[in-house]
Design a protein around this motif. Structure first.
Motif, PDB file in Angstrom:
ATOM      1  N   GLU A  14      63.177  12.604 -65.543  1.00 39.80           N
ATOM      2  CA  GLU A  14      62.796  13.111 -66.854  1.00 39.80           C
ATOM      3  C   GLU A  14      62.320  14.560 -66.744  1.00 39.80           C
ATOM      4  OE1 GLU A  14      60.076  11.620 -70.627  1.00 39.80           O
ATOM      5  OE2 GLU A  14      59.843  10.640 -68.692  1.00 39.80           O
ATOM      6  N   THR A  15      61.514  14.846 -65.742  1.00 39.34           N
ATOM      7  CA  THR A  15      60.987  16.200 -65.556  1.00 39.34           C
ATOM      8  C   THR A  15      62.085  17.183 -65.175  1.00 39.34           C
ATOM      9  OG1 THR A  15      58.862  15.270 -64.875  1.00 39.34           O
ATOM     10  CG2 THR A  15      59.291  17.565 -64.285  1.00 39.34           C
ATOM     11  N   VAL A  16      62.912  16.818 -64.208  1.00 41.18           N
ATOM     12  CA  VAL A  16      63.992  17.707 -63.765  1.00 41.18           C
ATOM     13  C   VAL A  16      64.985  17.930 -64.902  1.00 41.18           C
ATOM     14  CG1 VAL A  16      65.954  17.928 -62.183  1.00 41.18           C
ATOM     15  CG2 VAL A  16      63.744  17.165 -61.316  1.00 41.18           C
ATOM     16  N   GLY A  17      65.309  16.858 -65.607  1.00 41.89           N
ATOM     17  CA  GLY A  17      66.215  16.995 -66.743  1.00 41.89           C
ATOM     18  C   GLY A  17      65.669  17.939 -67.788  1.00 41.89           C
ATOM     19  N   GLY A  18      64.360  17.856 -68.038  1.00 38.70           N
ATOM     20  CA  GLY A  18      63.731  18.752 -69.003  1.00 38.70           C
ATOM     21  C   GLY A  18      63.747  20.197 -68.539  1.00 38.70           C
ATOM     22  N   LEU A  19      63.484  20.384 -67.256  1.00 32.95           N
ATOM     23  CA  LEU A  19      63.471  21.754 -66.720  1.00 32.95           C
ATOM     24  C   LEU A  19      64.854  22.378 -66.700  1.00 32.95           C
ATOM     25  CD1 LEU A  19      60.994  21.272 -63.732  1.00 32.95           C
ATOM     26  CD2 LEU A  19      60.579  22.537 -65.852  1.00 32.95           C
ATOM     27  N   MET A  20      65.870  21.552 -66.440  1.00 33.25           N
ATOM     28  CA  MET A  20      67.244  22.061 -66.347  1.00 33.25           C
ATOM     29  C   MET A  20      67.950  22.082 -67.702  1.00 33.25           C
ATOM     30  SD  MET A  20      68.457  20.210 -62.814  1.00 33.25           S
ATOM     31  CE  MET A  20      70.134  20.754 -63.019  1.00 33.25           C
ATOM     32  N   GLY A  21      67.301  21.491 -68.707  1.00 36.50           N
ATOM     33  CA  GLY A  21      67.943  21.413 -70.009  1.00 36.50           C
ATOM     34  C   GLY A  21      69.012  20.329 -70.072  1.00 36.50           C
ATOM     35  N   ASN A  22      68.964  19.389 -69.147  1.00 34.20           N
ATOM     36  CA  ASN A  22      69.933  18.299 -69.096  1.00 34.20           C
ATOM     37  C   ASN A  22      69.348  17.107 -69.860  1.00 34.20           C
ATOM     38  OD1 ASN A  22      71.541  16.094 -68.372  1.00 34.20           O
ATOM     39  ND2 ASN A  22      71.942  16.892 -66.317  1.00 34.20           N
ATOM     40  N   GLU A  23      69.723  16.985 -71.123  1.00 28.57           N
ATOM     41  CA  GLU A  23      69.162  15.945 -71.987  1.00 28.57           C
ATOM     42  C   GLU A  23      69.522  14.529 -71.510  1.00 28.57           C
ATOM     43  OE1 GLU A  23      66.931  16.009 -74.545  1.00 28.57           O
ATOM     44  OE2 GLU A  23      66.679  18.089 -73.906  1.00 28.57           O
ATOM     45  N   GLN A  24      70.728  14.371 -70.966  1.00 29.50           N
ATOM     46  CA  GLN A  24      71.145  13.049 -70.505  1.00 29.50           C
ATOM     47  C   GLN A  24      70.248  12.587 -69.350  1.00 29.50           C
ATOM     48  OE1 GLN A  24      75.248  12.629 -69.328  1.00 29.50           O
ATOM     49  NE2 GLN A  24      74.974  10.519 -68.668  1.00 29.50           N
ATOM     50  N   MET A  25      70.002  13.473 -68.393  1.00 26.24           N
ATOM     51  CA  MET A  25      69.145  13.115 -67.256  1.00 26.24           C
ATOM     52  C   MET A  25      67.718  12.842 -67.738  1.00 26.24           C
ATOM     53  SD  MET A  25      68.096  15.274 -63.826  1.00 26.24           S
ATOM     54  CE  MET A  25      69.665  15.141 -62.988  1.00 26.24           C
ATOM     55  N   LYS A  26      67.262  13.658 -68.670  1.00 28.38           N
ATOM     56  CA  LYS A  26      65.918  13.488 -69.217  1.00 28.38           C
ATOM     57  C   LYS A  26      65.788  12.120 -69.889  1.00 28.38           C
ATOM     58  CE  LYS A  26      62.701  15.691 -72.412  1.00 28.38           C
ATOM     59  NZ  LYS A  26      62.491  16.810 -73.338  1.00 28.38           N
ATOM     60  N   GLU A  27      66.768  11.734 -70.685  1.00 29.62           N
ATOM     61  CA  GLU A  27      66.749  10.440 -71.369  1.00 29.62           C
ATOM     62  C   GLU A  27      66.859   9.278 -70.382  1.00 29.62           C
ATOM     63  OE1 GLU A  27      66.109   9.497 -74.521  1.00 29.62           O
ATOM     64  OE2 GLU A  27      65.557  11.598 -74.769  1.00 29.62           O
ATOM     65  N   GLU A  28      67.715   9.430 -69.365  1.00 34.34           N
ATOM     66  CA  GLU A  28      67.837   8.380 -68.343  1.00 34.34           C
ATOM     67  C   GLU A  28      66.500   8.167 -67.633  1.00 34.34           C
ATOM     68  OE1 GLU A  28      70.978   9.378 -65.638  1.00 34.34           O
ATOM     69  OE2 GLU A  28      72.538   9.152 -67.164  1.00 34.34           O
ATOM     70  N   GLY A  29      65.843   9.252 -67.307  1.00 33.44           N
ATOM     71  CA  GLY A  29      64.542   9.165 -66.651  1.00 33.44           C
ATOM     72  C   GLY A  29      63.515   8.499 -67.532  1.00 33.44           C
ATOM     73  N   HIS A  30      63.509   8.881 -68.799  1.00 26.96           N
ATOM     74  CA  HIS A  30      62.566   8.278 -69.745  1.00 26.96           C
ATOM     75  C   HIS A  30      62.823   6.775 -69.873  1.00 26.96           C
ATOM     76  CE1 HIS A  30      59.852   8.034 -73.145  1.00 26.96           C
ATOM     77  NE2 HIS A  30      60.780   7.320 -73.764  1.00 26.96           N
ATOM     78  N   SER A  31      64.082   6.389 -69.989  1.00 29.07           N
ATOM     79  CA  SER A  31      64.440   4.979 -70.114  1.00 29.07           C
ATOM     80  C   SER A  31      64.061   4.194 -68.859  1.00 29.07           C
ATOM     81  CB  SER A  31      65.939   4.820 -70.377  1.00 29.07           C
ATOM     82  OG  SER A  31      66.272   5.364 -71.618  1.00 29.07           O
TER      83      SER A  31
END
Length: 73
Positions: A14-31
């Motif tokens: 979730e953190t890396v996705g947020g920093l990179m602007g990768n919404e899919q990774m951010k959502e996967e992490g959150h889930s």
């Protein structure tokens, strides 16, 4: 994988996705993190229910009542 590891992995994604602007990774992490927390809470609830069941089984009044019921049948 343990719930702790899933929570940590989800947090990192979730953190890396947020920093990179990768919404899919951010959502996967959150889930992943939310699922791990839910499973942990479910296990905690299951453990608490089992503790209550064990307390009732150990209660002398319950044992006496069961003995009386068995004698009556």
């Amino acid at each position: 994988m343990s719930n702790f590891v899933n929570q940590a992995t989800g947090y990192v994604k979730e953190t890396v996705g947020g920093l990179m602007g990768n919404e899919q990774m951010k959502e996967e992490g959150h889930s992943q993190r939310a699922q791990a927390i839910g499973e942990q809470e479910m296990q905690k609830s299951k453990d608490q229910r089992q503790e209550q069941i064990d307390k009732v089984k150990e209660d002398p009044a319950v044992n006496k009542a069961q003995g009386g019921l068995m004698a009556a049948t």
